[in-house]
Scaffold this active site. Structure first.
Site, mmCIF file in Angstrom:
data_model
loop_
_atom_site.group_PDB
_atom_site.id
_atom_site.type_symbol
_atom_site.label_atom_id
_atom_site.label_comp_id
_atom_site.label_asym_id
_atom_site.label_seq_id
_atom_site.Cartn_x
_atom_site.Cartn_y
_atom_site.Cartn_z
ATOM 1 N N GLU A 45 -17.080 -1.996 -14.438
ATOM 2 C CA GLU A 45 -15.889 -1.241 -14.067
ATOM 3 C C GLU A 45 -14.694 -2.202 -14.008
ATOM 4 O O GLU A 45 -14.825 -3.265 -13.426
ATOM 5 C CB GLU A 45 -16.054 -0.564 -12.703
ATOM 6 N N GLY A 47 -15.564 -6.672 -3.829
ATOM 7 C CA GLY A 47 -16.561 -6.595 -2.755
ATOM 8 C C GLY A 47 -17.945 -6.238 -3.263
ATOM 9 O O GLY A 47 -18.932 -6.901 -2.937
ATOM 10 N N ALA A 48 -18.015 -5.190 -4.063
ATOM 11 C CA ALA A 48 -19.314 -4.717 -4.538
ATOM 12 C C ALA A 48 -19.093 -3.683 -5.624
ATOM 13 O O ALA A 48 -17.963 -3.263 -5.866
ATOM 14 C CB ALA A 48 -20.118 -4.098 -3.397
ATOM 15 N N MET A 49 -20.200 -3.270 -6.253
ATOM 16 C CA MET A 49 -20.093 -2.329 -7.371
ATOM 17 C C MET A 49 -21.273 -1.369 -7.359
ATOM 18 O O MET A 49 -22.422 -1.776 -7.245
ATOM 19 C CB MET A 49 -20.035 -3.129 -8.687
ATOM 20 N N GLU A 93 -20.809 1.871 -1.228
ATOM 21 C CA GLU A 93 -21.435 1.845 -2.560
ATOM 22 C C GLU A 93 -22.555 2.873 -2.636
ATOM 23 O O GLU A 93 -22.734 3.535 -3.659
ATOM 24 C CB GLU A 93 -21.959 0.449 -2.904
HETATM 25 N N1 B3K Z 1 -15.835 0.633 -7.863
HETATM 26 C C1 B3K Z 1 -15.801 -0.767 -7.505
HETATM 27 C C2 B3K Z 1 -14.509 -1.430 -7.802
HETATM 28 C C3 B3K Z 1 -14.347 -1.857 -9.208
HETATM 29 C C4 B3K Z 1 -13.102 -2.687 -9.385
HETATM 30 C C5 B3K Z 1 -12.818 -2.991 -10.808
HETATM 31 N N2 B3K Z 1 -11.674 -3.870 -10.956
HETATM 32 C C6 B3K Z 1 -16.148 -0.967 -6.061
HETATM 33 C C7 B3K Z 1 -15.922 0.186 -5.181
HETATM 34 O O1 B3K Z 1 -14.835 0.658 -4.990
HETATM 35 O O2 B3K Z 1 -16.867 0.694 -4.666
HETATM 36 ZN ZN ZN Z 2 -15.558 2.514 -4.286
#
Ligand code: B3K
Ligand code: ZN
Length: 873
Positions: free
Chosen positions: A130, A270-272, A307
């Protein structure tokens, strides 16, 4: 990723959205992992999208890919039918209506310092896709409205990579010649490419399990570096509580046989939430009492929950395009905030959420990057993972729930998921589900999604003793933002109550809905003039003004709503601090305002009843928050006033702070429940006041606490006091801390930060030296944020030093970073772009530094966007 010097990178507009010309039904991926040359083979089963305008050629996204071979329906593609697109993509001429495309590419994980796509960290492989990282792994229509079923086979050297993970459920594994092995994963759920993930390496798992409400057993695992298995307990516990909470609150159950998390120390954020395989920054997984602070523990709970909640809000129902990002992010932040509030003190959780919103989102909404929760355009989408999309987006969902009620909101969520499961949809679709489930017309409310800027809510009141009628006049306006000069009124839910002179709650409490620019609300049958308590629980993300100092003091002492009590105390302090700033500028001597002192005294009286609340309320508004209320900031004056107040309050209440510091010492083992963390927070707030007090024993207390503290919260609070001081204990403590923790990245980050945010005058020199320290690494985003980010965004007095050296330092850092990791570089630009808030002299230097960055050849489009928008404001 980089832009040519002369042509500015293109702007992508929401109104230009077109459905994809081709869809992908299934993806077969094969990754043969090698550090310098990984081979990725992709077989895509594709067909024309009946809902799209016909296109003769197939265009696929690609970036930094070396094409090795390609075949259409089994026949190699002749070079004449292939063309490379400007960004690195691929065009294939004349494809049939349905076909299988096979491509083989080579990529280099070890050369990937962007940390987007497939990269190496500590010898292990991780991916981050992402928003647009999948195109750095293989050619693909890399956009969220192309959802496909993935089967992924990974092969690697067994010794270096015993663990091979991807999305979905495991589906076989085996040996290969030359010490290599393979594993296959099948994800039964269609997903957008941004949720793809691979993790491979020498990792060990902390394991547990969860049985869902329908009786399905899910194997849970958190993969970490050897030696860190014992530091996953809090993350695992948070995960299980999140899984249960989503079932209890929304009836949403997990949908695979396994849920894996892998932790990595080189990570852009932070996390994905990759499907079935979340990848986390180690900062949001690893915790031991001696290495993690209470704030770290809270952060882990929040991010693990966030997440996990994405599995439904984001993964099963995803975004049609990146303009809809808040569809998943705002909603998921709302859900994680609600979850955390349910775990402990909802009131204290709300205060800290609001504090964060005001610290990050309000300035963004008032600055050059201001954009609506649903943006209209972007140059680099990674620049739009913002406080507005996340935090304000969550506030908008919260208001929606307040407007339609909790029961209707739950029905709306059910309807949203039932209607849109396995679809890529829009914010409009979400609002429509809420409207249909509640019967409440939300058409006007949708303005919150399209209009940038923080509304200002003003209050006037009048009381007619003869009739007993009290009239509240509420009015609103939203200042212009870049590209949006005119603003419309938005519906603002104002939760409120009325307080009598004796401090008792009067009848009339409820929610007022301000829909117009100005409206009157009347209350009858009152014996005397009440004090209005407005925006209870911070019912809308607005700036409230119009209450007198006297009313604020009264509310801080008497209101039944903890948010209003806290906020009124903060607003009271801001008003006094702004007055003192003027005195300081006029070179008048400063004096401790007696009203402020008596507010603090009252808080100390009640501190034992609710230590966590008292700790929040005793902290003076931050320098940034005070400066944010001024037409032109004056960082020096604000700093001087705040330091003066900390010192004089510390001196005035020394005995009481000392008593708190003595009494609240932790007895027994470290615990992270709300009571224990509240006590530690209050105790350390007391220590911080004693540390500034004249004639106090703050340094001795801090040195003792530093040496004997049994947990990182206490040790770090003590070190903070020492690092701010000129005492000889400072150097000893910093050296001891470094010596003890040099092998622990996350703790070492704290060592960098504590020096970067020190109020000492030599801090910039220290920070410049630390940039050369052997433990500093420009390639590690946590380390960069810990030093450069903490200094620029967390030390206004030293960053804004009148000489402009702080600005030059940041510009130099951005330039150096842009060559290594463009996403991290672009994130660092923010403080420089706020030049309009500063006086003319500072503003001129800040602009000069922005221009210096802009003049660099080959600047990334992300940094270009932040800098050019910053300059244009
Ligand atoms: N969806 C990811 C963030 C991705 C950032 C890309 N530059 C984490 C989150 O919001 O849960
Ligand atoms: Zn998120």
């Amino acid at each position: 990723m980089t832009t040519a010097e002369t042509t500015p990178p293109p702007t992508i507009r929401r109104e230009d959205y077109r459905p994809p010309a081709f869809l992908v039904d299934s993806v077969e991926l094969h990754l043969a992992l090698h550090p310098g040359a990984t081979r990725v083979t992709a077989s895509l089963t594709m067909r024309r999208n009946p809902a799209a305008a016909p296109a003769a050629d197939l265009e696929l996204d690609g970036e930094a890919l070396t094409l090795i071979s390609s075949a259409l329906d089994g026949a190699p593609l002749e070079p004449g039918r292939l063309a490379r697109l400007p960004g690195g993509g691929l065009r294939i001429a004349g494809v049939p209506d349905a076909f299988t495309l096979r491509t083989e590419v080579e990529i280099s994980p070890e050369a990937n310092s962007e940390l987007s796509g497939l990269y190496l960290s500590g010898g292990n492989y991780f991916t981050q896709c992402e928003a647009e990282g999948f195109r750095r792994i293989t050619f693909f229509p890399d956009r969220p409205d192309v959802m496909a079923r993935y089967t992924t086979t990974i092969e690697a050297e067994r010794a270096a990579c015993p663990v091979l993970l991807s999305n979905g459920n495991p589906d076989g594994a085996g040996e290969l010649p030359d010490g290599r092995h393979w594993a296959r994963w099948v994800d039964p759920h269609p997903k957008p490419s941004y949720l793809f993930a691979v993790v491979a390496g020498d990792l060990v798992a902390a394991r547990d399990s969860f049985t869902t409400q329908s009786g399905r057993d899910v194997a849970l695992a958190i993969y970490v570096r050897r030696g860190d298995e014992d530091a996953c307990g809090h993350a695992m516990d948070s995960l299980k509580r999140s899984m249960k909470w989503d079932e209890d609150t929304y009836g949403l159950e997990y949908d695979l046989d396994v849920f894996n998390i892998a932790a990595v120390s080189d990570f852009n954020m932070g996390a994905m939430e990759n499907k079935g395989l979340n990848v986390f920054n180690t900062k949001y997984i690893l915790a031991r009492p001696e290495t993690a602070t209470d704030t770290d523990y809270e952060g882990i709970e929040t991010v693990v929950a966030h997440e996990y909640f994405h599995n439904w809000t984001g993964n099963r129902v995803t975004c049609r395009d990146w303009f809809q990002l808040s569809l998943k992010e705002g909603l998921t932040v709302f859900r994680d905030q609600h979850f955390s509030a349910d775990q402990g003190s909802a009131a204290v959780k709300r205060l800290s959420d609001v504090r964060r919103l005001r610290a990050a989102q309000f300035p963004e909404d008032a600055g050059p990057m201001a954009h609506p929760v649903r943006p209209d355009s972007y140059v680099e989408i990674n620049n739009f993972y913002t406080a507005t999309v996340y935090q304000k987006g969550a506030e908008v969902v919260r208001m929606m729930r307040a407007l339609i009620g909790e029961a209707a909101f739950r029905r709306g969520m059910d309807l949203y998921i039932q209607r849109h499961d396995n679809q890529a949809v829009t914010i409009e679709d979400f609002a429509q589900a809420m409207q249909d489930a509640s019967g409440v017309d939300l058409s006007r409310f949708r303005r919150w999604y399209g209009q940038a800027g923080t509304p200002e809510l003003r209050v006037r009141d009048a009381f007619d003793p003869a009739s007993g009628r009290y009239t509240l006049t509420l009015s609103q306006s939203t200042p212009p933002t870049p590209g949006q000069p005119e603003k419309l009124p938005v519906p603002i839910p104002v939760r409120m109550g009325l307080i009598g002179a004796d401090g008792a709650e009067l009848p009339g409490a409820g929610v007022l809905l301000l829909e117009e620019a100005e409206q009157d609300f009347t209350f009858d049958g009152l014996a005397s003039r009440p004090v209005p308590s407005l925006l209870r629980g911070f019912s809308a993300p607005v700036r409230l003004s119009g209450l007198s100092l006297e009313q604020l003091g009264f509310l801080a002492a008497h209101d039944s709503d903890p948010f209003v009590r806290w906020d009124s105390g903060q607003q009271y302090a801001v008003a006094e601090m702004l007055r003192m700033v003027q005195e300081f500028r006029a070179q008048k001597p400063l004096a401790l305002p007696e009203g402020l002192a008596s507010n603090i005294s009252a808080l100390l009286d009640g501190a034992a009843d609710d230590p966590a609340f008292a700790a929040e309320a005793l902290v003076l508004p931050s320098e940034d928050f005070v400066a944010d209320q001024m037409d032109t900031a004056d960082p020096e004056a604000v700093h001087a006033v705040r330091q003066f107040l900390r010192a004089s309050l510390g001196t005035r209440f020394m005995a009481r702070f000392a008593a708190l510091h003595d009494e609240l010492r932790d007895a027994g083992p470290y615990r992270t429940d709300g009571i224990s963390t509240g006590r530690r927070a209050l105790r350390n707030t007391a220590l911080s006041y004693i540390g500034r007090a004249e004639g106090g024993d703050g340094i001795a207390r801090a040195a003792r606490q530093f040496e004997t503290g049994g947990n990182m919260t206490d040790v770090l609070s003590a070190l903070r006091v020492l690092a701010d001081s000129d005492a000889p204990e400072r150097e000893t403590a910093l050296a001891a801390f470094h010596a003890r923790w040099r092998g622990d990245d996350l703790v070492l980050d704290k060592w960098f930060t504590i020096q970067a945010i020190s109020s000492r005058e030599d801090t910039l020199r220290v920070v410049e030296d630390l940039l050369q320290h052997r433990d500093f690494d420009l390639r590690n985003p946590n380390r960069v944020r810990a030093l450069v980010g903490a200094f620029a965004a967390g030390n206004p007095a030293r960053f804004h030093t009148a000489s402009g050296e702080g600005y030059r330092f940041l510009a130099d850092s951005v330039i150096a970073l842009d060559a290594v990791n463009t996403q991290v570089a672009a994130r660092m630009v923010g403080p420089l772009a706020q030049w309009k808030r500063q006086d003319a002299a500072r503003g001129a230097i800040m602009r000069e530094e922005l221009r210096r960055i802009l003049a660099r050849p080959g600047l990334s489009k992300g940094t270009y966007e932040k800098v050019s928008k910053g300059l244009a404001a």
